[in-house]
Design a protein around this motif. Structure first.
Motif, mmCIF file in Angstrom:
data_model
loop_
_atom_site.group_PDB
_atom_site.id
_atom_site.type_symbol
_atom_site.label_atom_id
_atom_site.label_comp_id
_atom_site.label_asym_id
_atom_site.label_seq_id
_atom_site.Cartn_x
_atom_site.Cartn_y
_atom_site.Cartn_z
ATOM 1 N N CYS A 250 33.220 39.750 44.895
ATOM 2 C CA CYS A 250 33.657 39.066 46.114
ATOM 3 C C CYS A 250 32.970 37.699 46.224
ATOM 4 N N CYS B 46 29.955 37.318 48.764
ATOM 5 C CA CYS B 46 28.893 38.326 48.767
ATOM 6 C C CYS B 46 27.721 37.922 47.872
ATOM 7 N N ASP C 106 24.737 49.268 48.988
ATOM 8 C CA ASP C 106 25.720 48.196 48.826
ATOM 9 C C ASP C 106 27.124 48.755 48.666
ATOM 10 N N ASP D 88 37.608 42.306 54.273
ATOM 11 C CA ASP D 88 37.106 40.972 53.926
ATOM 12 C C ASP D 88 38.183 40.049 53.377
#
Length: 285
Positions: free
Chosen positions: A96, A99, A123, A179
């Motif tokens: 991502c 991230c 995570d 997200d």
């Protein structure tokens, strides 16, 4: 060995015992063999540099934390996270763009020794082996407090069987994430599995972080994602994007405050999303 732990800022997970200092410089009464400065956010690095120089007079200074993009070690309960918090694995296989986990942990998941706790901060727990997940769940069943998963539950990896196992734990809260656009279909499927397993939307146990405020985002787009999250079966919780400098638009901060507080969010969901006869986007505009 006496260790003083220094944190640039206090969060809900920061330890609160007598050896913890929050954004302070040493006093004449501070004595320790070592001073550990733990920095979570990159925008606190400048303060950390100043603190290192000041705390050297007290004891040997060690610096670490997610802000340094260094691989995390084994988890020690109560050391850098408050009692009850637990990390059983580190890392995530995803890439991502927003991230920081891959920057410090790479793209492999490392399974750690499982310690006792009830607030799971992995995570990406569901990316672990089935054996590890089963052992984590068995640990949680031994706890006297109902578990909370603060994140680490990827909708894409949730199966119907895993949803049933999560229900058996009787968790207080489960946090998923929305997200990027391709998360939506997986979130809808995860919501379906969880409801079929016995989770109720009215319990507000099912929650989902919704990333907002990144380049190209708009308030209307963000609101639509809140709606989609709610309709997938989750209470939406806005998560404001911040770069390494920590900067953000005050306009987005105001929006986040309306969608990050559980009480306000619940009221907003009732106001905008409950009535299927109305166009929620029109109401919002």
């Amino acid at each position: 060995m006496k260790v003083i732990r220094v944190f640039p800022r206090k969060t809900s997970a920061t330890p609160d015992d007598s050896s913890v200092r929050i954004r302070t410089m040493p006093t004449l009464f501070d004595e320790a063999d070592e001073v550990h400065i733990s920095t979570t956010f990159t925008w606190d690095l400048q303060w950390t540099e100043k603190a290192v120089k000041q705390w050297r007079g007290v004891g040997r200074v060690k610096v670490g934390g997610p802000a340094f993009y260094e691989e995390g070690g084994e988890f020690t309960p109560g050391m850098y996270l408050k009692e009850g918090y637990v990390v059983t694995s580190r890392g995530c296989p995803n890439r991502c763009w927003f991230c920081s986990v891959p920057k410090r942990e790479g793209y492999k998941v490392r399974e750690l020794k499982i310690r006792d706790g009830w607030i799971v901060m992995d995570d990406n727990l569901l990316a672990c082996s089935n054996e590890h997940i089963e052992n984590v769940f068995n640990m949680l069943k031994r706890q006297k407090v109902r578990p909370i998963f603060t994140g680490g539950l990827e909708a894409k990896l949730l199966s119907r069987k895993m949803a049933e196992k999560l229900k058996e734990l009787k968790p207080q809260r489960l946090y998923f994430a929305y997200d990027t656009p391709d998360d939506l279909e997986f979130l809808r499927e995860a919501g379906k599995y969880l409801r079929e397993s016995g989770f109720s939307e009215k319990s507000h146990c099912l929650r989902c972080y919704v990333l907002i405020g990144y380049k190209g985002d708009s308030e209307l787009k963000a609101f639509k994602r809140m709606q989609e999250t709610f309709e997938a079966g989750f209470m939406p919780m806005a998560m404001l994007y911040r770069d390494d400098s920590g900067k953000y638009d005050n306009h987005w901060r105001k929006f986040q405050r309306q969608w990050a507080n559980p009480i306000i969010t619940y009221c907003n969901c009732n106001k905008y999303f409950r009535d299927k006869k109305n166009s929620r986007l029109e109401l919002y505009c």
